[in-house]
Design a protein around this motif. Structure first.
Motif, PDB file in Angstrom:
ATOM      1  N   ASP A 220      35.811  41.515  42.710  1.00  0.00           N
ATOM      2  CA  ASP A 220      37.156  41.178  42.411  1.00  0.00           C
ATOM      3  C   ASP A 220      37.983  42.306  42.261  1.00  0.00           C
ATOM      4  O   ASP A 220      37.184  43.503  41.734  1.00  0.00           O
ATOM      5  CB  ASP A 220      37.334  40.275  41.393  1.00  0.00           C
ATOM      6  CG  ASP A 220      36.852  38.751  41.931  1.00  0.00           C
ATOM      7  OD1 ASP A 220      36.821  38.339  42.934  1.00  0.00           O
ATOM      8  OD2 ASP A 220      36.464  38.171  40.745  1.00  0.00           O
ATOM      9  N   ALA A 221      39.240  42.292  42.227  1.00  0.00           N
ATOM     10  CA  ALA A 221      39.992  43.373  41.798  1.00  0.00           C
ATOM     11  C   ALA A 221      39.894  43.890  40.207  1.00  0.00           C
ATOM     12  O   ALA A 221      39.632  43.071  39.654  1.00  0.00           O
ATOM     13  CB  ALA A 221      41.468  43.478  42.236  1.00  0.00           C
ATOM     14  N   LEU A 222      40.093  45.161  39.961  1.00  0.00           N
ATOM     15  CA  LEU A 222      40.185  45.480  38.511  1.00  0.00           C
ATOM     16  C   LEU A 222      41.672  45.243  38.092  1.00  0.00           C
ATOM     17  O   LEU A 222      42.476  45.211  38.937  1.00  0.00           O
ATOM     18  CB  LEU A 222      39.540  46.936  38.376  1.00  0.00           C
ATOM     19  CG  LEU A 222      38.053  46.857  39.040  1.00  0.00           C
ATOM     20  CD1 LEU A 222      37.669  48.283  38.810  1.00  0.00           C
ATOM     21  CD2 LEU A 222      37.282  45.920  38.152  1.00  0.00           C
ATOM     22  N   ASP A 223      41.698  45.173  36.791  1.00  0.00           N
ATOM     23  CA  ASP A 223      42.988  44.928  36.132  1.00  0.00           C
ATOM     24  C   ASP A 223      43.824  46.497  36.198  1.00  0.00           C
ATOM     25  O   ASP A 223      43.805  46.988  35.100  1.00  0.00           O
ATOM     26  CB  ASP A 223      42.971  44.383  34.757  1.00  0.00           C
ATOM     27  CG  ASP A 223      44.230  43.832  34.074  1.00  0.00           C
ATOM     28  OD1 ASP A 223      45.250  44.301  34.772  1.00  0.00           O
ATOM     29  OD2 ASP A 223      44.117  43.375  32.985  1.00  0.00           O
ATOM     30  N   MET A 224      44.557  46.758  37.240  1.00  0.00           N
ATOM     31  CA  MET A 224      45.181  48.141  37.165  1.00  0.00           C
ATOM     32  C   MET A 224      46.448  47.989  36.157  1.00  0.00           C
ATOM     33  O   MET A 224      46.740  49.066  35.568  1.00  0.00           O
ATOM     34  CB  MET A 224      45.636  48.399  38.450  1.00  0.00           C
ATOM     35  CG  MET A 224      44.316  48.503  39.343  1.00  0.00           C
ATOM     36  SD  MET A 224      43.626  50.081  38.898  1.00  0.00           S
ATOM     37  CE  MET A 224      42.308  50.171  40.134  1.00  0.00           C
ATOM     38  N   ALA A 225      46.976  46.816  35.976  1.00  0.00           N
ATOM     39  CA  ALA A 225      48.113  46.647  34.926  1.00  0.00           C
ATOM     40  C   ALA A 225      47.472  47.215  33.630  1.00  0.00           C
ATOM     41  O   ALA A 225      48.169  47.888  32.952  1.00  0.00           O
ATOM     42  CB  ALA A 225      48.720  45.383  34.964  1.00  0.00           C
TER      43      ALA A 225
END
Length: 421
Positions: A220-225
């Protein structure tokens, strides 16, 4: 005609940049957050399993320490296999009974105190393992998110380099620039695409390292926010080291060493063994009671050396505890400064500096296409933008790492309950 070509290139450049920014496939699943990664890592961490086993061992040791000495069965036969009237077993005297060791000097309570101290140290060790795991996973998550951000930036720079090569080709064909500009732009494109390959490999390795720690693939994508967020950090308030895990471990070691001194002192007092038996006389078939007492004589080993050894170890543990207080206070103060400085650098690098570099590069691209700026001006603006982006990513990574290390330093020690058994 030249204005039309310039406008066409500008549109193509915007489309290329937009494509580069959205090169990562959109995922419908929620991103893998840091807290989720910490939860997964806690379920698959061998260090936590080892720490939990250590706590169980300490609890079993506490139970063993509370046991009293076992009694012994005493059996012996006298006056057999001799000569004369003692030939055979006619004059045999058989004695059978029990011997009860009696501990003196508070040995049992001293053992229990040592076991309790060891148990508390094991529980603190388990908390330390959890804190260390949290720091390790956080640092791996920071590394993975920073690698993802560097990959996106490298792809954007590669897209810009391709557009710059196209613009240089148009200028050369129109006779507005020398072929050297096109060659220089091609070299920059090759370098940018090579940088993308390197960034991709680093991002894959960072994800693999995080996956090993949490026990499952990171797809999954990582939490860039979370990575882009910099919390406000005002003037640092002094944090006392009391109550932190680092100091709690040193204090637990000192407590254990002091309990060992008490145990060594109690062992200087000899124990008494009482025995009660029944003796049967073969010749008369009579039975008589036999009572006995056994007291060891501390002739060669009176326990002084053991007490001196335990006292020296206790003094060492106390000195290490005082050193830990100083070191922890210094480390916390230093970490607070690092967090504050990293927060300032991250806000500046990812804010005004990045915005100015982005705008300068945009103006340089437009001016280069319209023939108002030379290629060196464009390259200088692009290099400044690339360096500013890299500095922003590094500053954010430094900030999150400093914050994670500070949280590890000030992690609270668990509350320990004394055993009263």
């Amino acid at each position: 005609m030249q204005r039309f070509i310039a406008a066409l290139l500008a549109v193509a450049s915007c489309a290329s940049i937009a494509h580069a920014q959205s090169s990562e496939p959109a995922s419908t699943s929620p991103p893998l957050t840091l807290e989720r990664a910490l939860t997964l890592a806690g379920a698959a961490a061998p260090t936590l399993e080892a720490a939990t086993a250590g706590v169980r061992a300490a609890e079993a040791g506490r139970t063993v320490a509370g046991y009293r000495p076992n009694p012994s069965i005493v059996a012996e036969t006298e006056n057999v296999a001799g000569s004369g009237q003692y030939r055979g077993v006619r004059s045999a005297e058989t004695t059978a009974g029990l011997a009860f060791p009696i501990e003196l000097g508070g040995k049992r309570s001293a053992r229990i105190a040592v076991a309790d101290a060891i148990g508390n140290r094991a529980r603190i060790g388990s908390a330390l393992a959890e804190a260390d795991l949290r720091l390790a996973v956080t640092q791996l998550y920071i590394e993975a998110t920073a690698a993802e951000r560097r990959l996106v930036t490298a792809r954007e720079q590669a897209g810009i380099a391709r557009e710059a090569l196209r613009a240089a080709g148009v200028r050369v064909q129109a006779g507005r620039a020398s072929p050297l500009e096109q060659q220089r732009a091609d070299v920059l494109r090759i370098n940018a695409e090579t940088a993308v390959e390197r960034a991709q490999r680093l991002a894959d390795v960072a994800r693999d390292n995080l996956a090993r720690r949490i026990g499952q693939p990171v797809t999954d994508a990582l939490d860039m926010a979370w990575y882009d967020r910099v919390e406000g950090y005002g003037p640092a308030q002094p944090i006392a080291p009391a109550g932190t895990l680092a100091l709690a471990a040193a204090r637990a070691d000192a407590t254990t060493a002091e309990a060992q001194v008490r145990l060594a002192r109690s062992q200087r007092i000899p124990d008494v063994t009482l025995s009660a038996s029944a003796r049967r006389l073969e010749a008369t078939n009579d039975v008589a009671a036999v009572f006995g007492v056994s007291i060891p004589i501390p002739l060669f080993n009176n326990g002084r050396a053991s007490v001196a050894q335990a006292r020296a170890q206790s003094d060492q543990a106390q000195a290490l505890r005082r050193a830990a207080e100083l070191d922890t206070a210094q480390d916390i103060a230093r970490a607070q400064v690092e967090v504050a400085n990293a927060a300032t650098s991250a806000r500046n690098a990812s804010g005004p500096a990045l915005a100015s570099a982005t705008e300068a590069a945009r103006i340089a691209r437009i001016g280069y296409r319209e023939g108002k700026f030379g290629q060196l001006d464009l390259l200088d603006a692009e290099r400044t933008l690339s360096e500013t982006r890299t500095a922003a990513i590094d500053a954010l990574a430094t900030y999150h790492d400093a914050k994670a290390r500070l949280e590890r330093l000030v992690a609270a020690a668990p509350s320990l309950e004394e055993n009263d058994r």
